[in-house]
Design a protein around this motif. Structure first.
Motif, mmCIF file in Angstrom:
data_model
loop_
_atom_site.group_PDB
_atom_site.id
_atom_site.type_symbol
_atom_site.label_atom_id
_atom_site.label_comp_id
_atom_site.label_asym_id
_atom_site.label_seq_id
_atom_site.Cartn_x
_atom_site.Cartn_y
_atom_site.Cartn_z
ATOM 1 N N VAL A 166 0.629 -1.492 -0.093
ATOM 2 C CA VAL A 166 -0.065 0.037 0.197
ATOM 3 C C VAL A 166 1.026 1.031 0.274
ATOM 4 C CG1 VAL A 166 -1.669 1.381 1.148
ATOM 5 C CG2 VAL A 166 -1.772 -0.554 1.202
ATOM 6 N N GLN A 167 1.907 1.253 0.471
ATOM 7 C CA GLN A 167 2.921 2.457 0.657
ATOM 8 C C GLN A 167 3.240 2.450 -0.952
ATOM 9 O OE1 GLN A 167 6.313 2.071 3.351
ATOM 10 N NE2 GLN A 167 7.086 4.251 2.706
ATOM 11 N N THR A 168 4.019 1.909 -1.153
ATOM 12 C CA THR A 168 3.952 2.032 -2.648
ATOM 13 C C THR A 168 2.892 2.557 -3.747
ATOM 14 O OG1 THR A 168 5.992 0.157 -2.358
ATOM 15 C CG2 THR A 168 5.174 1.021 -4.627
ATOM 16 N N GLU A 169 1.913 2.255 -3.338
ATOM 17 C CA GLU A 169 0.784 2.933 -4.206
ATOM 18 C C GLU A 169 0.543 4.243 -3.554
ATOM 19 O OE1 GLU A 169 -0.097 1.124 -7.018
ATOM 20 O OE2 GLU A 169 0.760 -0.618 -6.666
ATOM 21 N N ILE A 170 0.802 4.223 -2.823
ATOM 22 C CA ILE A 170 0.666 5.525 -1.800
ATOM 23 C C ILE A 170 2.012 6.603 -2.275
ATOM 24 C CG2 ILE A 170 0.732 7.368 0.160
ATOM 25 C CD1 ILE A 170 -1.167 4.973 1.068
ATOM 26 N N GLU A 171 2.364 6.041 -2.354
ATOM 27 C CA GLU A 171 4.183 7.552 -2.609
ATOM 28 C C GLU A 171 3.817 7.349 -4.872
ATOM 29 O OE1 GLU A 171 7.627 4.571 -1.662
ATOM 30 O OE2 GLU A 171 7.283 4.783 -0.074
ATOM 31 N N GLY A 172 3.694 6.131 -5.489
ATOM 32 C CA GLY A 172 2.918 6.787 -6.807
ATOM 33 C C GLY A 172 2.314 8.255 -6.244
ATOM 34 N N PHE A 199 0.840 10.328 -4.695
ATOM 35 C CA PHE A 199 1.841 11.658 -4.611
ATOM 36 C C PHE A 199 2.554 11.968 -5.713
ATOM 37 C CE2 PHE A 199 -0.603 11.087 -1.337
ATOM 38 C CZ PHE A 199 -0.967 12.339 -0.736
ATOM 39 N N ALA A 200 2.834 10.969 -6.401
ATOM 40 C CA ALA A 200 4.373 11.466 -7.693
ATOM 41 C C ALA A 200 3.930 11.619 -8.332
ATOM 42 C CB ALA A 200 5.276 9.715 -7.885
ATOM 43 N N ASN A 201 2.017 11.289 -8.775
ATOM 44 C CA ASN A 201 1.711 12.286 -9.537
ATOM 45 C C ASN A 201 1.091 13.234 -8.648
ATOM 46 O OD1 ASN A 201 1.988 9.860 -11.744
ATOM 47 N ND2 ASN A 201 0.394 8.673 -10.769
ATOM 48 N N PHE A 202 1.130 13.399 -8.266
ATOM 49 C CA PHE A 202 0.407 14.910 -7.612
ATOM 50 C C PHE A 202 0.969 15.859 -7.833
ATOM 51 C CE2 PHE A 202 -0.940 16.840 -3.278
ATOM 52 C CZ PHE A 202 -1.881 17.397 -3.689
ATOM 53 N N ILE A 203 2.630 15.485 -7.624
ATOM 54 C CA ILE A 203 3.364 17.009 -7.689
ATOM 55 C C ILE A 203 3.330 17.314 -9.116
ATOM 56 C CG2 ILE A 203 4.769 16.588 -5.713
ATOM 57 C CD1 ILE A 203 6.863 14.940 -7.007
ATOM 58 N N ASP A 204 3.312 16.337 -10.069
ATOM 59 C CA ASP A 204 2.982 16.175 -11.642
ATOM 60 C C ASP A 204 2.336 17.169 -11.957
ATOM 61 O OD1 ASP A 204 4.719 16.102 -13.839
ATOM 62 O OD2 ASP A 204 3.353 15.211 -14.550
ATOM 63 N N ASN A 205 1.125 16.704 -11.422
ATOM 64 C CA ASN A 205 -0.428 17.678 -11.936
ATOM 65 C C ASN A 205 -1.352 18.385 -10.886
ATOM 66 O OD1 ASN A 205 -1.549 15.566 -10.046
ATOM 67 N ND2 ASN A 205 -1.489 14.079 -11.541
ATOM 68 N N TRP A 206 -1.054 18.196 -9.896
ATOM 69 C CA TRP A 206 -1.243 18.825 -8.841
ATOM 70 C C TRP A 206 -3.016 18.394 -8.727
ATOM 71 C CZ3 TRP A 206 1.946 19.507 -4.962
ATOM 72 C CH2 TRP A 206 2.874 19.963 -5.035
ATOM 73 N N ASP A 207 -3.890 17.517 -9.093
ATOM 74 C CA ASP A 207 -5.095 17.653 -9.762
ATOM 75 C C ASP A 207 -5.662 16.897 -8.225
ATOM 76 O OD1 ASP A 207 -7.195 15.768 -10.488
ATOM 77 O OD2 ASP A 207 -6.432 16.576 -12.131
ATOM 78 N N VAL A 208 -6.321 17.386 -7.486
ATOM 79 C CA VAL A 208 -7.195 16.603 -6.455
ATOM 80 C C VAL A 208 -7.988 15.155 -7.212
ATOM 81 C CG1 VAL A 208 -8.895 17.075 -4.990
ATOM 82 C CG2 VAL A 208 -7.216 18.648 -4.720
ATOM 83 N N ASP A 209 -8.259 14.952 -7.929
ATOM 84 C CA ASP A 209 -9.934 14.340 -8.274
ATOM 85 C C ASP A 209 -8.821 12.870 -8.243
ATOM 86 O OD1 ASP A 209 -12.046 15.910 -8.160
ATOM 87 O OD2 ASP A 209 -12.141 15.960 -10.696
ATOM 88 N N GLU A 210 -7.849 13.087 -9.450
ATOM 89 C CA GLU A 210 -6.914 12.461 -9.886
ATOM 90 C C GLU A 210 -6.079 11.842 -8.426
ATOM 91 O OE1 GLU A 210 -3.038 11.047 -13.276
ATOM 92 O OE2 GLU A 210 -4.235 12.905 -13.306
ATOM 93 N N THR A 211 -5.581 12.823 -7.483
ATOM 94 C CA THR A 211 -4.869 12.498 -6.317
ATOM 95 C C THR A 211 -6.084 11.031 -5.588
ATOM 96 O OG1 THR A 211 -3.214 13.696 -7.136
ATOM 97 C CG2 THR A 211 -3.651 12.852 -4.602
ATOM 98 N N TYR A 212 -7.043 11.459 -5.753
ATOM 99 C CA TYR A 212 -7.818 10.417 -4.509
ATOM 100 C C TYR A 212 -8.729 9.834 -5.422
ATOM 101 C CZ TYR A 212 -11.949 9.736 -2.774
ATOM 102 O OH TYR A 212 -13.138 8.533 -2.168
ATOM 103 N N ASP A 260 -6.290 7.941 -7.038
ATOM 104 C CA ASP A 260 -4.929 6.743 -6.884
ATOM 105 C C ASP A 260 -5.020 6.731 -5.350
ATOM 106 O OD1 ASP A 260 -4.259 7.320 -8.981
ATOM 107 O OD2 ASP A 260 -2.940 9.095 -9.154
ATOM 108 N N LEU A 261 -5.512 7.327 -4.764
ATOM 109 C CA LEU A 261 -5.926 6.946 -2.938
ATOM 110 C C LEU A 261 -6.357 5.349 -3.270
ATOM 111 C CD1 LEU A 261 -4.844 10.392 -1.183
ATOM 112 C CD2 LEU A 261 -3.013 8.582 -1.686
ATOM 113 N N VAL A 262 -7.609 5.742 -3.309
ATOM 114 C CA VAL A 262 -8.646 4.448 -3.545
ATOM 115 C C VAL A 262 -8.261 3.166 -4.047
ATOM 116 C CG1 VAL A 262 -10.870 4.008 -4.038
ATOM 117 C CG2 VAL A 262 -10.595 6.518 -3.284
#
Length: 442
Positions: free
Chosen positions: A413-419, A421-434, A436-438
């Motif tokens: 799970v940690q690996t997936e969460i890290e991924g 946030f790797a996308n989050f700092i690239d796109n700053w997109d709440v919908d996509e990051t949420y 990804d966290l699901v």
């Protein structure tokens, strides 16, 4: 530097390990080493062995204060057990990933070191799910240790129910460092800021006065994941935080989306070069230079300030609990474990017992820049900063485990969460990051 779990490129040592594949039961089903296939330590240990096998200790503390801390620990152990030969087995490099890989390979070969340094908590499920660690309750954990440890470290020592680890140090994660002169100049009292969202007003005041509101590096994802976790904890409370790490993402959708948006709002007040910095200490230097108001990081950042002869704790730099987290002590810890097939069970159990003592923790933690998990260790050998941290820990009502450092969620799970946030700092997109966290918990 004391930030030892993330390499300069932001890749976690857990992600490195996950890339190598998981450990399977079939790979370790034989009988090699001193531990063999014994299900209980009762079958292995001798009260008074005629002689001890050498004690091999896997670790990644190979530089600076960490190396001094490890050497102090071994010196204390050798004074108490002079008849046990200690063979340190360091794996430097990769911010711990090298040790993880070495240990994994040796476990697969049924030839582990006697003990090894590892994050406690859910990080240990990599081993406990396959029954690769001994239950050390009674043999190591006793009433004295239970009484001296608070609930958070005790929970981290038994991620699957049995006591399998001895936490030896604690770093605090929910810190908000600040430059005292900058704060006074903009007329802000950090202790009066009640929530992470309220912190935006203080950042704006700093920005209006020509300062960086919050120093940050965003080239690698871990520091933003770490920051977001404190925002979630402070804005929405420890119950929501614990519900998230238990996998209840959709039940907490509003809180997760809101905390992600707060982090995006923070980016307006980051230093202009945040995206080009690849190390946390490059961002923390804004505090040293008096160019930023705030900086979030684990308490290892204090080492950067204490080493600077031009600034003093309490006068030029200081810290507060991250807004909304007063009374909490967010945990980052290291521990030692007892692997099955250990080549030296009698020496290993004595080392683990020693790690749980006040003597061991008083020797180890001051040079490490951390505090002891035991609450009955004298603070005389610690710096004023660490003395204050020890007092906060002992008075804390809750000790939530870190998401970014392997304690709170399983390695996969940690690996997936890290991924995410790797996308989050690239796109700053709440919908996509949420989303990804699901998916991270599925």
């Amino acid at each position: 530097m004391n930030r030892r779990n993330i390499d300069k490129n932001g890749k976690s040592r857990r992600a490195v390990l996950q890339a190598t594949g998981a450990i399977g039961v079939a790979a370790v089903a034989g009988c090699l080493g001193g531990g063999g296939d014994a299900e209980s330590l009762d079958d292995l240990l001798e009260e008074e062995p005629d002689e001890f096998e050498p004690l091999e200790i896997g670790h990644w503390w190979t530089a600076g204060g960490e190396e001094k801390a490890f050497n102090a620990l071994i010196e204390g152990f050798s004074e108490e057990y002079s008849d046990i030969e200690v063979n340190p087995s360091p794996s430097p490099g990769g911010a711990g990933s090298a040790l993880e890989t070495d240990v994994r390979n040796r476990v697969v070969d049924q030839d582990p070191p006697s003990t090894f340094q590892v994050w406690p908590g859910q990080s240990l499920t990599l081993y406990t799910d396959d029954d690769l660690l001994y239950d050390i309750e009674g043999h190591v954990w006793n009433d004295d240790m239970r009484e001296a440890y608070l609930d958070g470290p005790i929970e981290a020592a038994q991620p699957s129910g049995d006591f399998v680890a001895v936490p030896i140090n604690i770093h605090r994660l929910n810190n908000l460092f600040y430059n005292v002169n900058v704060i006074e100049d903009i007329g802000v009292d950090p202790d009066s800021i009640e929530s992470p969202s309220d912190l935006l007003d203080a950042m704006a005041a700093a920005d209006d006065a020509g300062y960086v509101g919050m120093a940050q590096q965003t080239q690698s994802a871990w520091s933003t994941l770490q920051l977001w976790a404190q925002v979630l904890l402070g804005e929405h409370g420890v119950d929501v935080y614990r519900s998230f790490i238990d996998g209840n993402v959709e039940e907490n959708e509003d809180a997760i989306r809101d905390s992600l948006q707060i982090v995006i709002d923070y980016t307006d007040y980051f230093n202009d070069d945040a995206s080009s910095l690849d190390a946390w200490d490059e961002a923390s230097a804004y505090i040293n230079r008096g160019e930023a108001a705030f900086f979030h990081q684990g308490d290892w950042a204090a080492g950067e300030y204490e080493a600077d002869e031009n600034i003093e704790y309490g006068e030029d730099w200081d810290l507060a609990a991250y807004p909304g987290t007063a009374g909490m002590y967010a945990l980052v810890m290291d521990s030692f474990v007892f692997p099955k097939h250990s080549p030296s069970p009698n020496a290993t159990v004595r080392f683990l017992r020693y790690c749980g003592t006040t003597d061991a923790q008083e020797r180890f933690n001051p040079p490490k820049g951390s505090i002891p998990p035991r609450t009955d260790v004298s603070d005389e050998a610690f710096t004023p900063f660490l003395q204050d941290q020890m007092a906060d820990f002992q008075e804390s009502d809750d000790q939530p485990p870190s998401i970014a450092h392997g304690l709170a969620v399983s390695p996969s799970v940690q690996t997936e969460i890290e991924g995410a946030f790797a996308n989050f700092i690239d796109n700053w997109d709440v919908d996509e990051t949420y989303g990804d966290l699901v998916s991270s918990f599925e």
